[in-house]
Design a protein around this motif. Structure first.
Motif, PDB file in Angstrom:
ATOM      1  N   LYS A  40      10.027  12.988 -13.610  1.00 49.58           N
ATOM      2  CA  LYS A  40      10.297  14.392 -13.269  1.00 49.58           C
ATOM      3  C   LYS A  40      10.383  14.592 -11.765  1.00 49.58           C
ATOM      4  O   LYS A  40      11.187  15.398 -11.268  1.00 49.58           O
ATOM      5  N   ASN A  41       9.569  13.818 -11.017  1.00 51.90           N
ATOM      6  CA  ASN A  41       9.528  13.972  -9.563  1.00 51.90           C
ATOM      7  C   ASN A  41      10.323  12.895  -8.825  1.00 51.90           C
ATOM      8  O   ASN A  41      10.232  12.783  -7.602  1.00 51.90           O
ATOM      9  N   ASP A  42      11.104  12.116  -9.583  1.00 48.72           N
ATOM     10  CA  ASP A  42      12.023  11.125  -9.001  1.00 48.72           C
ATOM     11  C   ASP A  42      11.302  10.098  -8.135  1.00 48.72           C
ATOM     12  O   ASP A  42      11.784   9.730  -7.054  1.00 48.72           O
ATOM     13  N   ILE A  43      10.138   9.645  -8.607  1.00 47.55           N
ATOM     14  CA  ILE A  43       9.327   8.683  -7.854  1.00 47.55           C
ATOM     15  C   ILE A  43       9.488   7.287  -8.443  1.00 47.55           C
ATOM     16  O   ILE A  43       9.309   7.088  -9.648  1.00 47.55           O
ATOM     17  N   ASN A  44       9.823   6.332  -7.592  1.00 47.13           N
ATOM     18  CA  ASN A  44       9.878   4.929  -7.988  1.00 47.13           C
ATOM     19  C   ASN A  44       8.459   4.369  -8.067  1.00 47.13           C
ATOM     20  O   ASN A  44       7.628   4.621  -7.187  1.00 47.13           O
ATOM     21  N   LEU A  45       8.184   3.589  -9.113  1.00 53.25           N
ATOM     22  CA  LEU A  45       6.895   2.907  -9.228  1.00 53.25           C
ATOM     23  C   LEU A  45       7.106   1.406  -9.079  1.00 53.25           C
ATOM     24  O   LEU A  45       7.844   0.788  -9.851  1.00 53.25           O
ATOM     25  N   TYR A  46       6.448   0.825  -8.074  1.00 50.82           N
ATOM     26  CA  TYR A  46       6.466  -0.619  -7.856  1.00 50.82           C
ATOM     27  C   TYR A  46       5.059  -1.151  -8.117  1.00 50.82           C
ATOM     28  O   TYR A  46       4.073  -0.619  -7.581  1.00 50.82           O
ATOM     29  N   GLY A  47       4.965  -2.201  -8.920  1.00 51.87           N
ATOM     30  CA  GLY A  47       3.669  -2.800  -9.215  1.00 51.87           C
ATOM     31  C   GLY A  47       3.693  -4.294  -8.952  1.00 51.87           C
ATOM     32  O   GLY A  47       4.629  -4.994  -9.363  1.00 51.87           O
ATOM     33  N   TYR A  48       2.663  -4.794  -8.269  1.00 52.64           N
ATOM     34  CA  TYR A  48       2.511  -6.232  -8.014  1.00 52.64           C
ATOM     35  C   TYR A  48       1.072  -6.617  -8.294  1.00 52.64           C
ATOM     36  O   TYR A  48       0.148  -6.159  -7.609  1.00 52.64           O
ATOM     37  N   HIS A  49       0.888  -7.465  -9.300  1.00 56.80           N
ATOM     38  CA  HIS A  49      -0.449  -7.820  -9.759  1.00 56.80           C
ATOM     39  C   HIS A  49      -0.909  -9.142  -9.139  1.00 56.80           C
ATOM     40  O   HIS A  49      -1.358  -9.184  -7.993  1.00 56.80           O
ATOM     41  N   LEU A  50      -0.792 -10.246  -9.858  1.00 64.42           N
ATOM     42  CA  LEU A  50      -1.280 -11.533  -9.339  1.00 64.42           C
ATOM     43  C   LEU A  50      -0.617 -11.949  -8.024  1.00 64.42           C
ATOM     44  O   LEU A  50      -1.293 -12.534  -7.164  1.00 64.42           O
ATOM     45  N   PRO A  51       0.679 -11.686  -7.816  1.00 64.06           N
ATOM     46  CA  PRO A  51       1.257 -12.048  -6.512  1.00 64.06           C
ATOM     47  C   PRO A  51       0.537 -11.383  -5.340  1.00 64.06           C
ATOM     48  O   PRO A  51       0.481 -11.948  -4.249  1.00 64.06           O
ATOM     49  N   LEU A  52      -0.017 -10.186  -5.584  1.00 64.31           N
ATOM     50  CA  LEU A  52      -0.742  -9.498  -4.520  1.00 64.31           C
ATOM     51  C   LEU A  52      -2.185  -9.991  -4.422  1.00 64.31           C
ATOM     52  O   LEU A  52      -2.810  -9.864  -3.379  1.00 64.31           O
ATOM     53  N   ASP A  53      -2.713 -10.561  -5.486  1.00 66.52           N
ATOM     54  CA  ASP A  53      -4.044 -11.172  -5.403  1.00 66.52           C
ATOM     55  C   ASP A  53      -4.022 -12.421  -4.536  1.00 66.52           C
ATOM     56  O   ASP A  53      -4.918 -12.649  -3.729  1.00 66.52           O
ATOM     57  N   ILE A  54      -2.998 -13.257  -4.715  1.00 63.74           N
ATOM     58  CA  ILE A  54      -3.031 -14.601  -4.142  1.00 63.74           C
ATOM     59  C   ILE A  54      -2.286 -14.749  -2.823  1.00 63.74           C
ATOM     60  O   ILE A  54      -2.369 -15.818  -2.198  1.00 63.74           O
ATOM     61  N   HIS A  55      -1.588 -13.730  -2.359  1.00 66.70           N
ATOM     62  CA  HIS A  55      -0.798 -13.891  -1.141  1.00 66.70           C
ATOM     63  C   HIS A  55      -1.702 -14.315   0.019  1.00 66.70           C
ATOM     64  O   HIS A  55      -2.727 -13.676   0.284  1.00 66.70           O
ATOM     65  N   PRO A  56      -1.351 -15.383   0.734  1.00 64.32           N
ATOM     66  CA  PRO A  56      -2.256 -15.918   1.757  1.00 64.32           C
ATOM     67  C   PRO A  56      -2.434 -15.038   2.983  1.00 64.32           C
ATOM     68  O   PRO A  56      -3.400 -15.199   3.729  1.00 64.32           O
ATOM     69  N   GLU A  57      -1.516 -14.106   3.181  1.00 65.56           N
ATOM     70  CA  GLU A  57      -1.585 -13.238   4.357  1.00 65.56           C
ATOM     71  C   GLU A  57      -2.070 -11.835   4.008  1.00 65.56           C
ATOM     72  O   GLU A  57      -2.942 -11.276   4.684  1.00 65.56           O
ATOM     73  N   LEU A  58      -1.500 -11.251   2.952  1.00 70.61           N
ATOM     74  CA  LEU A  58      -1.749  -9.849   2.625  1.00 70.61           C
ATOM     75  C   LEU A  58      -2.478  -9.661   1.298  1.00 70.61           C
ATOM     76  O   LEU A  58      -2.701  -8.526   0.890  1.00 70.61           O
TER      77      LEU A  58
END
Length: 252
Positions: free
Chosen positions: A88-106
Protein backbone atom coordinates in the motif's frame (compact mmCIF):
# COMPACT_ATOMS: atom_id res chain seq x y z
CA UNK A 1 18.63 4.80 -7.04
CA UNK A 2 16.61 2.18 -8.88
CA UNK A 3 15.28 -0.57 -6.61
CA UNK A 4 16.82 -3.34 -8.74
CA UNK A 5 20.15 -1.52 -8.76
CA UNK A 6 20.05 -1.46 -4.96
CA UNK A 7 19.44 -5.21 -4.89
CA UNK A 8 22.40 -5.76 -7.22
CA UNK A 9 24.66 -3.66 -5.00
CA UNK A 10 23.60 -5.58 -1.89
CA UNK A 11 24.01 -8.94 -3.63
CA UNK A 12 27.47 -8.01 -4.81
CA UNK A 13 28.49 -7.00 -1.30
CA UNK A 14 26.96 -9.95 0.57
CA UNK A 15 27.22 -12.78 -2.03
CA UNK A 16 24.03 -14.62 -0.97
CA UNK A 17 24.48 -17.20 -3.74
CA UNK A 18 27.41 -18.68 -1.82
CA UNK A 19 25.41 -19.95 1.14
CA UNK A 20 22.34 -22.14 1.54
CA UNK A 21 19.73 -20.33 3.61
CA UNK A 22 16.28 -20.76 5.18
CA UNK A 23 14.66 -17.85 3.33
CA UNK A 24 15.19 -15.98 0.05
CA UNK A 25 17.83 -13.27 0.23
CA UNK A 26 17.41 -10.05 -1.70
CA UNK A 27 14.29 -8.17 -2.77
CA UNK A 28 11.36 -9.99 -1.14
CA UNK A 29 8.51 -7.52 -1.71
CA UNK A 30 8.71 -5.07 -4.63
CA UNK A 31 7.76 -1.44 -4.19
CA UNK A 32 8.68 1.92 -5.72
CA UNK A 33 11.11 1.88 -8.64
CA UNK A 34 13.15 4.80 -7.29
CA UNK A 35 14.65 4.86 -3.81
CA UNK A 36 15.96 7.88 -1.92
CA UNK A 37 15.31 6.85 1.70
CA UNK A 38 16.12 3.50 3.32
CA UNK A 39 15.16 2.32 6.80
CA UNK A 40 17.16 -0.54 8.31
CA UNK A 41 16.26 -2.79 11.24
CA UNK A 42 16.58 -6.31 12.58
CA UNK A 43 13.13 -7.75 11.81
CA UNK A 44 10.38 -6.68 9.38
CA UNK A 45 7.76 -6.46 12.11
CA UNK A 46 4.62 -4.37 11.78
CA UNK A 47 6.12 -1.78 14.12
CA UNK A 48 9.23 -1.38 11.96
CA UNK A 49 7.16 -1.18 8.77
CA UNK A 50 5.05 1.60 10.27
CA UNK A 51 8.20 3.49 11.25
CA UNK A 52 9.37 3.22 7.65
CA UNK A 53 6.00 4.55 6.46
CA UNK A 54 6.19 7.48 8.90
CA UNK A 55 9.65 8.39 7.63
CA UNK A 56 8.66 8.28 3.98
CA UNK A 57 11.04 5.45 3.11
CA UNK A 58 10.87 3.62 -0.20
CA UNK A 59 12.93 0.68 1.10
CA UNK A 60 13.16 -1.40 4.25
CA UNK A 61 16.36 -3.43 4.69
CA UNK A 62 16.31 -6.12 7.39
CA UNK A 63 18.08 -9.22 8.68
CA UNK A 64 14.84 -11.14 9.34
CA UNK A 65 12.51 -10.86 6.38
CA UNK A 66 9.76 -13.17 5.14
CA UNK A 67 9.01 -16.47 3.37
CA UNK A 68 10.90 -18.81 5.68
CA UNK A 69 11.06 -22.51 4.84
CA UNK A 70 8.24 -24.34 6.56
CA UNK A 71 6.10 -21.28 7.30
CA UNK A 72 2.45 -21.26 6.11
CA UNK A 73 2.21 -20.03 2.52
CA UNK A 74 -1.11 -18.09 2.60
CA UNK A 75 -0.70 -14.32 2.88
CA UNK A 76 -3.22 -13.71 5.64
CA UNK A 77 -3.39 -12.68 9.29
CA UNK A 78 -0.26 -11.01 10.66
CA UNK A 79 1.74 -11.84 7.55
CA UNK A 80 -1.01 -10.45 5.31
CA UNK A 81 -1.19 -7.19 7.27
CA UNK A 82 2.56 -6.67 7.04
CA UNK A 83 2.70 -7.29 3.30
CA UNK A 84 -0.41 -5.17 2.63
CA UNK A 85 1.19 -2.27 4.50
CA UNK A 86 4.37 -2.56 2.43
CA UNK A 87 2.50 -2.75 -0.88
CA UNK A 88 0.00 0.00 0.00
CA UNK A 89 2.89 2.35 0.80
CA UNK A 90 5.07 1.26 -2.15
CA UNK A 91 7.93 0.10 0.10
CA UNK A 92 10.52 -2.38 -1.12
CA UNK A 93 11.50 -5.06 1.40
CA UNK A 94 15.05 -6.43 1.23
CA UNK A 95 16.04 -9.28 3.55
CA UNK A 96 19.49 -10.82 4.10
CA UNK A 97 19.80 -13.58 6.67
CA UNK A 98 22.90 -15.83 6.83
CA UNK A 99 24.89 -13.72 4.34
CA UNK A 100 24.59 -10.86 6.83
CA UNK A 101 25.59 -13.09 9.74
CA UNK A 102 28.83 -14.27 8.17
CA UNK A 103 30.08 -11.26 6.20
CA UNK A 104 33.68 -10.66 7.36
CA UNK A 105 33.39 -6.88 7.27
CA UNK A 106 29.77 -5.95 7.99
CA UNK A 107 28.30 -9.18 9.39
CA UNK A 108 26.65 -9.68 12.75
CA UNK A 109 29.51 -11.88 13.95
CA UNK A 110 32.14 -9.39 12.79
CA UNK A 111 30.35 -6.44 14.38
CA UNK A 112 29.88 -8.28 17.67
CA UNK A 113 33.60 -9.09 17.73
CA UNK A 114 34.39 -5.38 17.35
CA UNK A 115 32.06 -4.46 20.20
CA UNK A 116 33.56 -7.04 22.57
CA UNK A 117 37.22 -6.60 21.54
CA UNK A 118 37.55 -10.14 20.19
CA UNK A 119 40.40 -10.87 17.77
CA UNK A 120 38.86 -13.04 15.03
CA UNK A 121 40.93 -16.13 14.21
CA UNK A 122 38.60 -18.05 11.88
CA UNK A 123 35.41 -19.97 11.27
CA UNK A 124 34.44 -22.45 13.96
CA UNK A 125 33.22 -24.88 11.28
CA UNK A 126 36.56 -24.69 9.48
CA UNK A 127 35.48 -23.04 6.23
CA UNK A 128 34.94 -19.45 4.93
CA UNK A 129 31.13 -19.70 5.07
CA UNK A 130 31.10 -20.83 8.71
CA UNK A 131 28.12 -19.39 10.57
CA UNK A 132 30.03 -19.52 13.88
CA UNK A 133 33.41 -17.93 14.58
CA UNK A 134 36.23 -18.32 17.07
CA UNK A 135 38.90 -15.98 18.35
CA UNK A 136 40.68 -14.57 21.35
CA UNK A 137 39.79 -11.82 23.80
CA UNK A 138 42.18 -8.89 23.40
CA UNK A 139 42.35 -8.81 27.18
CA UNK A 140 41.72 -12.09 29.09
CA UNK A 141 39.13 -11.77 31.85
CA UNK A 142 36.97 -13.85 34.15
CA UNK A 143 33.50 -14.97 33.16
CA UNK A 144 31.96 -12.43 35.52
CA UNK A 145 34.03 -9.65 33.96
CA UNK A 146 33.05 -10.72 30.44
CA UNK A 147 29.37 -10.80 31.43
CA UNK A 148 29.72 -7.22 32.65
CA UNK A 149 31.43 -6.21 29.40
CA UNK A 150 28.65 -7.80 27.32
CA UNK A 151 26.03 -5.96 29.41
CA UNK A 152 27.79 -2.64 28.86
CA UNK A 153 28.25 -3.19 25.11
CA UNK A 154 24.75 -4.51 24.30
CA UNK A 155 22.79 -2.72 27.04
CA UNK A 156 21.41 -6.09 28.07
CA UNK A 157 22.71 -8.38 30.85
CA UNK A 158 23.54 -11.83 29.45
CA UNK A 159 22.60 -15.15 31.01
CA UNK A 160 25.93 -16.65 32.08
CA UNK A 161 26.22 -20.40 32.60
CA UNK A 162 29.46 -21.37 34.34
CA UNK A 163 31.29 -24.69 34.03
CA UNK A 164 31.10 -27.04 37.01
CA UNK A 165 34.58 -25.92 38.07
CA UNK A 166 33.31 -22.36 38.65
CA UNK A 167 34.51 -19.03 37.32
CA UNK A 168 37.84 -18.84 35.53
CA UNK A 169 39.87 -16.65 33.20
CA UNK A 170 38.66 -16.66 29.58
CA UNK A 171 41.16 -16.26 26.77
CA UNK A 172 39.58 -18.07 23.79
CA UNK A 173 35.95 -17.77 22.74
CA UNK A 174 33.58 -18.92 20.03
CA UNK A 175 30.42 -17.06 19.08
CA UNK A 176 27.43 -17.09 16.76
CA UNK A 177 24.83 -14.33 16.89
CA UNK A 178 21.12 -15.19 17.07
CA UNK A 179 20.07 -18.81 17.51
CA UNK A 180 23.51 -20.42 17.45
CA UNK A 181 23.51 -22.11 20.85
CA UNK A 182 24.11 -25.60 19.50
CA UNK A 183 27.56 -24.62 18.25
CA UNK A 184 28.65 -24.87 21.90
CA UNK A 185 29.51 -28.53 21.31
CA UNK A 186 31.90 -27.61 18.51
CA UNK A 187 33.45 -24.90 20.68
CA UNK A 188 33.96 -27.38 23.52
CA UNK A 189 35.45 -29.96 21.14
CA UNK A 190 38.01 -27.36 20.05
CA UNK A 191 38.97 -26.58 23.65
CA UNK A 192 37.67 -23.01 23.74
CA UNK A 193 37.14 -21.36 27.12
CA UNK A 194 33.75 -19.85 26.31
CA UNK A 195 30.94 -19.66 23.78
CA UNK A 196 28.49 -16.80 23.20
CA UNK A 197 25.25 -16.70 21.26
CA UNK A 198 21.90 -14.98 21.32
CA UNK A 199 19.60 -17.75 22.50
CA UNK A 200 19.85 -20.64 24.93
CA UNK A 201 18.13 -24.03 25.05
CA UNK A 202 17.44 -26.12 28.14
CA UNK A 203 20.14 -28.57 27.09
CA UNK A 204 22.74 -25.81 26.70
CA UNK A 205 23.05 -25.44 30.46
CA UNK A 206 24.13 -29.04 30.96
CA UNK A 207 26.50 -28.94 28.00
CA UNK A 208 28.28 -25.91 29.44
CA UNK A 209 28.54 -27.36 32.92
CA UNK A 210 29.60 -30.84 31.92
CA UNK A 211 31.95 -29.87 29.08
CA UNK A 212 33.71 -27.24 31.18
CA UNK A 213 32.95 -24.19 29.05
CA UNK A 214 31.42 -20.81 29.88
CA UNK A 215 28.23 -19.99 27.99
CA UNK A 216 26.76 -16.53 27.48
CA UNK A 217 23.25 -16.02 26.12
CA UNK A 218 23.15 -12.35 25.16
CA UNK A 219 19.82 -12.12 23.29
CA UNK A 220 18.90 -12.96 19.70
CA UNK A 221 17.86 -9.40 18.89
CA UNK A 222 20.64 -7.76 20.90
CA UNK A 223 23.41 -9.71 19.16
CA UNK A 224 21.97 -9.09 15.68
CA UNK A 225 21.39 -5.34 15.74
CA UNK A 226 24.78 -4.40 14.43
CA UNK A 227 25.19 -6.10 11.04
CA UNK A 228 22.23 -4.46 9.34
CA UNK A 229 23.14 -1.16 10.99
CA UNK A 230 26.68 -1.39 9.59
CA UNK A 231 25.34 -2.38 6.17
CA UNK A 232 23.10 0.68 6.11
CA UNK A 233 25.98 2.95 7.11
CA UNK A 234 28.07 1.44 4.29
CA UNK A 235 25.25 2.12 1.79
CA UNK A 236 25.03 5.74 2.91
CA UNK A 237 28.79 6.29 2.76
CA UNK A 238 29.47 4.47 -0.53
CA UNK A 239 26.29 5.10 -2.51
CA UNK A 240 24.84 8.35 -1.16
CA UNK A 241 21.49 7.00 0.02
CA UNK A 242 19.73 8.44 3.05
CA UNK A 243 19.68 5.57 5.54
CA UNK A 244 18.24 5.42 9.06
CA UNK A 245 18.57 2.53 11.49
CA UNK A 246 15.55 1.99 13.75
CA UNK A 247 15.80 -0.37 16.70
CA UNK A 248 12.45 -1.86 17.71
CA UNK A 249 12.86 -3.02 21.30
CA UNK A 250 12.86 -6.80 21.74
CA UNK A 251 13.90 -8.39 25.06
CA UNK A 252 14.52 -11.84 23.52
Amino acid sequence: MNHLQLEAILNQKLSPEQIKDYAPNGLQVEGAAEITKVVTGVTASQALIEQAVDRGAQALLVHHGYFWKGEPEPIRGMKGKRIRTLIKNDINLYGYHLPLDIHPELGNNAELAKLLDIEVEGGLEGHPQSVAMFGRLSCPMTGAELAHKIDAALNRPPLHILPESGDSVIETIGWCTGGGQDFIELAANQGLDAFLSGEISERTTYTARERGIHYFSAGHHATERYGVKALGEWLAAQHGLEVEFIDIDNPV
